[in-house]
Design a protein around this motif. Structure first.
Motif, PDB file in Angstrom:
ATOM      1  N   GLN A 201     -31.149 -13.562  49.606  1.00  0.00           N
ATOM      2  CA  GLN A 201     -31.935 -12.379  49.295  1.00  0.00           C
ATOM      3  C   GLN A 201     -32.776 -11.994  50.510  1.00  0.00           C
ATOM      4  OE1 GLN A 201     -31.647 -10.606  46.585  1.00  0.00           O
ATOM      5  NE2 GLN A 201     -30.381 -12.015  45.388  1.00  0.00           N
ATOM      6  N   PRO A 202     -33.191 -10.715  50.566  1.00  0.00           N
ATOM      7  CA  PRO A 202     -34.061 -10.296  51.670  1.00  0.00           C
ATOM      8  C   PRO A 202     -35.371 -11.072  51.687  1.00  0.00           C
ATOM      9  CG  PRO A 202     -33.170  -8.387  50.499  1.00  0.00           C
ATOM     10  CD  PRO A 202     -32.810  -9.596  49.699  1.00  0.00           C
ATOM     11  N   THR A 203     -36.012 -11.054  52.828  1.00  0.00           N
ATOM     12  CA  THR A 203     -37.275 -11.786  52.984  1.00  0.00           C
ATOM     13  C   THR A 203     -38.324 -11.291  52.003  1.00  0.00           C
ATOM     14  OG1 THR A 203     -36.778 -12.079  55.336  1.00  0.00           O
ATOM     15  CG2 THR A 203     -39.060 -12.453  54.637  1.00  0.00           C
ATOM     16  N   ARG A 204     -38.341  -9.999  51.723  1.00  0.00           N
ATOM     17  CA  ARG A 204     -39.336  -9.452  50.786  1.00  0.00           C
ATOM     18  C   ARG A 204     -39.147 -10.016  49.384  1.00  0.00           C
ATOM     19  NH1 ARG A 204     -39.142  -3.131  50.960  1.00  0.00           N
ATOM     20  NH2 ARG A 204     -36.928  -3.631  50.787  1.00  0.00           N
ATOM     21  N   VAL A 205     -37.888 -10.231  48.965  1.00  0.00           N
ATOM     22  CA  VAL A 205     -37.611 -10.806  47.649  1.00  0.00           C
ATOM     23  C   VAL A 205     -38.104 -12.251  47.595  1.00  0.00           C
ATOM     24  CG1 VAL A 205     -35.803 -11.480  46.026  1.00  0.00           C
ATOM     25  CG2 VAL A 205     -35.656  -9.282  47.211  1.00  0.00           C
ATOM     26  N   LYS A 206     -37.857 -13.010  48.658  1.00  0.00           N
ATOM     27  CA  LYS A 206     -38.307 -14.405  48.692  1.00  0.00           C
ATOM     28  C   LYS A 206     -39.831 -14.487  48.630  1.00  0.00           C
ATOM     29  CE  LYS A 206     -34.307 -15.982  51.382  1.00  0.00           C
ATOM     30  NZ  LYS A 206     -33.864 -16.603  52.659  1.00  0.00           N
ATOM     31  N   PHE A 207     -40.502 -13.596  49.367  1.00  0.00           N
ATOM     32  CA  PHE A 207     -41.963 -13.594  49.359  1.00  0.00           C
ATOM     33  C   PHE A 207     -42.494 -13.195  47.978  1.00  0.00           C
ATOM     34  CE2 PHE A 207     -45.985 -11.286  49.847  1.00  0.00           C
ATOM     35  CZ  PHE A 207     -46.766 -12.273  50.440  1.00  0.00           C
ATOM     36  N   THR A 208     -41.859 -12.219  47.345  1.00  0.00           N
ATOM     37  CA  THR A 208     -42.270 -11.789  45.999  1.00  0.00           C
ATOM     38  C   THR A 208     -42.140 -12.922  44.997  1.00  0.00           C
ATOM     39  OG1 THR A 208     -41.601  -9.509  46.483  1.00  0.00           O
ATOM     40  CG2 THR A 208     -41.870 -10.104  44.168  1.00  0.00           C
ATOM     41  N   LEU A 209     -41.039 -13.653  45.060  1.00  0.00           N
ATOM     42  CA  LEU A 209     -40.839 -14.786  44.156  1.00  0.00           C
ATOM     43  C   LEU A 209     -41.891 -15.862  44.384  1.00  0.00           C
ATOM     44  CD1 LEU A 209     -36.934 -15.092  44.247  1.00  0.00           C
ATOM     45  CD2 LEU A 209     -38.337 -14.580  42.245  1.00  0.00           C
ATOM     46  N   LYS A 210     -42.244 -16.113  45.647  1.00  0.00           N
ATOM     47  CA  LYS A 210     -43.264 -17.122  45.938  1.00  0.00           C
ATOM     48  C   LYS A 210     -44.610 -16.715  45.355  1.00  0.00           C
ATOM     49  CE  LYS A 210     -43.201 -19.537  49.650  1.00  0.00           C
ATOM     50  NZ  LYS A 210     -43.291 -20.071  51.047  1.00  0.00           N
ATOM     51  N   MET A 211     -44.969 -15.427  45.447  1.00  0.00           N
ATOM     52  CA  MET A 211     -46.227 -14.954  44.877  1.00  0.00           C
ATOM     53  C   MET A 211     -46.215 -15.055  43.346  1.00  0.00           C
ATOM     54  SD  MET A 211     -48.277 -14.200  47.327  1.00  0.00           S
ATOM     55  CE  MET A 211     -47.568 -15.653  48.112  1.00  0.00           C
ATOM     56  N   LEU A 212     -45.069 -14.769  42.736  1.00  0.00           N
ATOM     57  CA  LEU A 212     -44.971 -14.791  41.273  1.00  0.00           C
ATOM     58  C   LEU A 212     -45.044 -16.211  40.719  1.00  0.00           C
ATOM     59  CD1 LEU A 212     -42.169 -12.119  40.697  1.00  0.00           C
ATOM     60  CD2 LEU A 212     -44.591 -11.874  40.147  1.00  0.00           C
ATOM     61  N   VAL A 213     -44.628 -17.198  41.483  1.00  0.00           N
ATOM     62  CA  VAL A 213     -44.551 -18.571  40.987  1.00  0.00           C
ATOM     63  C   VAL A 213     -45.756 -19.409  41.416  1.00  0.00           C
ATOM     64  CG1 VAL A 213     -43.169 -20.698  41.116  1.00  0.00           C
ATOM     65  CG2 VAL A 213     -42.044 -18.509  40.815  1.00  0.00           C
ATOM     66  N   THR A 214     -46.488 -18.975  42.443  1.00  0.00           N
ATOM     67  CA  THR A 214     -47.570 -19.811  42.950  1.00  0.00           C
ATOM     68  C   THR A 214     -48.941 -19.130  42.875  1.00  0.00           C
ATOM     69  OG1 THR A 214     -47.078 -19.053  45.216  1.00  0.00           O
ATOM     70  CG2 THR A 214     -46.015 -21.088  44.476  1.00  0.00           C
ATOM     71  N   MET A 215     -49.176 -18.128  43.702  1.00  0.00           N
ATOM     72  CA  MET A 215     -50.520 -17.570  43.833  1.00  0.00           C
ATOM     73  C   MET A 215     -50.985 -16.839  42.579  1.00  0.00           C
ATOM     74  SD  MET A 215     -51.188 -18.875  46.616  1.00  0.00           S
ATOM     75  CE  MET A 215     -52.872 -18.276  46.620  1.00  0.00           C
TER      76      MET A 215
END
Length: 529
Positions: free
Chosen positions: A461-475
């Motif tokens: 997936q694009p970098t933006r998708v990976k970053f979005t998933l990280k925000m949704l699961v952690t922060m």
């Protein structure tokens, strides 16, 4: 003559000589025996606890796998998938108070007031659940298919779970027995999530959904041959989801049968003296004006949202952000096994140190592990260690809300002693707020992935998708947990207050029992005379 009749009726007891009223016939000499503590057998508690498994097994499978199933197996576009997830959860939330209203209007039957709902909803719920995981041959109305059967299943499982949750108040009049039964229930429910994760994850994991590489000049020549293989592999994955749905449906039916045969509803002594339950809307107004209830659901609303966000996006996060496409089902299993083994520890902890202390320590313990996941690089061993540690906090999040809600209901009964039949309202609206917010969060999270450029069945997936998933699961979950703990400081029922309520309720029950015995003695005396 009138005077004589009045004298006779007024002093009939005095006309009987002491020799006539033998020792066994003297109603005034009734000796009260101390009321024995009502205890549930281990078998009763286990049968009650097993009834919580269907909701958790199906909920775990849907929570962890429905999003990735819609996007990568059913090939529903992200926008339609977000509509399905949001409308399905919102409808599920709406049905909770609706079912609670219908239950409050239900009359007591030979099976009880709650059991008929559990019995008759089970077969229909099983059929609807199976059809959620079926991929229809047509494509023009595919999103509508999933929306209809998702909403139908959520309605039917609500008809099971709301009366089952309210059943906590009717399995025993003893607070300690209800707490013990709740601990059994939470243990089995976590086992249910383990079972749901193991069945869905391991069966589906044996047939990995094929991913689609980014198109390039070097891959255009072999595209037609790969397309045929891709369709065959996709069909195998779809069949694997159907097999898992069939196994879970069988577990649903077995658990419902055990619950029905092993548990009997009991009415409160003081409730049985009332002619009828309080009207629904008046009861709703009383419930929503009860301060401890509002504070409890507000606090747990945020903490529940945090764990639901992790649950809904965990499979995609492991697959695309961490790069563990073939390991996410094993990571889920590690979390749930850890939670299962720590449920008894949390039950001991809340008994020893109090429920509010358990909340602060148990739920806040997830924060450092979520921060570690957000900051660390992709490492499988460290991820497994974090998953096992996070299971400890998941166990607390499972146990504590359902252990504290009966305390709120007891407090309500003391303040509103003549308002009976409100238990389904308490439980249904607690679930309503949680599910509605969960639907909003899942819809927004899936839309966020769409805006970030999510590609269905993509190998990456694009970098933006990976970053979005990280925000949704952690922060985002970290912020929600901290907000929930701040709100929880306003919750007024601590251990001292809980013990006071327990003594006051027991006095109320003893008074009701004494009143019932007095009425019986009067009837026996009239029969003797």
């Amino acid at each position: 003559m009138a005077k004589g009749e009045g004298s006779e009726s007024g002093s009939a007891a005095g006309l009987l000589s002491p020799s006539i009223l033998q020792a066994g016939e003297r109603p005034a000499q009734v000796k009260k025996e101390p009321k024995k503590k009502q205890q549930l057998s281990i078998c009763n508690k286990l049968c009650y606890a097993v009834g919580g498994a269907p909701y958790q097994v199906t909920g775990c499978a849907l929570g962890f796998f429905l999003q990735i199933y819609l996007l990568d197996v059913a090939l529903v576009d992200p926008f339609s998938a977000s509509i399905i997830l949001f409308v399905g959860r919102a409808w599920d939330a709406f049905t909770d108070p609706l079912v609670g209203f219908c239950i409050s209007k239900s009359s007591w039957t030979r099976l009880g007031r709650l059991m008929p709902w559990i019995i008759f909803s089970t077969p229909l719920a099983v059929v609807a659940y199976f059809l959620i995981w079926f991929v229809p041959d047509f494509s023009w109305g595919q999103a509508l298919w999933y929306l209809i059967f998702y909403c139908l299943f959520e309605t039917l499982v609500t008809c099971f779970h709301v009366p089952y949750s309210a059943l906590t108040m009717f399995i025993s009049t003893e607070q300690s027995e209800r707490d013990s039964a709740t601990a059994y229930r939470m243990t089995v429910e976590v086992l249910g999530t383990v079972l749901g994760t193991a069945i869905q994850g391991q069966i589906v994991g044996q047939a990995n959904s094929p991913c689609v590489q980014e198109p390039s000049d070097s891959t255009m020549a072999s595209e037609s041959g790969n397309h045929t293989h891709s369709i065959s592999s996709l069909r195998q994955t779809q069949n694997a989801y159907l097999l898992a749905a069939g196994v879970i449906s069988s577990i649903y039916v077995i658990c419902a049968v055990i619950l029905t045969l092993g548990v009997r509803e009991q009415r409160e002594p003081y409730e049985s003296q009332q002619a009828e339950s309080v009207p629904f809307f008046r009861g709703l107004r009383l419930v929503m004006s009860h301060g401890p209830y509002i504070k409890l659901i507000a606090a747990f609303l945020f903490t529940s949202l945090a764990f639901m966000l992790v649950e809904g996006n965990f499979a995609l996060f492991c697959t695309y952000t961490l790069g563990f496409r073939n390991e996410f089902q094993n990571l889920l299993l590690a979390i749930m096994l850890s939670a299962t083994f720590t449920i008894p520890i949390w039950q001991w902890f809340l008994t020893r140190f109090g429920k509010k202390t358990a909340v602060y320590i148990g739920i806040s313990s997830a924060v450092p592990f979520l921060m570690l996941v957000a900051l660390m690089e992709s490492n499988l061993i460290v991820t497994y260690m974090v998953a096992i540690a996070a299971g400890i906090s998941v166990a607390a999040a499972f146990l504590l809300p359902w252990s504290m809600l009966p305390d709120v209901i007891d407090d309500f009964h003391l303040k509103q002693p003549h308002s009976h039949g409100t238990e389904p309202i308490f439980f249904s609206f607690y679930v309503f707020f949680t599910k509605f917010a969960s639907g909003v969060s899942l819809g927004i999270s899936t839309l966020s992935l769409d805006f970030a450029g999510y590609r269905s069945r993509g190998c990456s997936q694009p970098t933006r998708v990976k970053f979005t998933l990280k925000m949704l699961v952690t922060m985002t979950p970290i912020v929600l947990i901290l907000l929930g703990l701040l709100l929880f400081k306003l919750y007024p029922i601590d251990e001292v207050k809980r013990r006071q309520n327990k003594k006051a309720l027991q006095a109320l029950r003893d008074e009701a029992s004494s009143s019932g015995c007095s009425d019986t003695d009067s009837t026996e005396l009239a029969s003797i005379l």
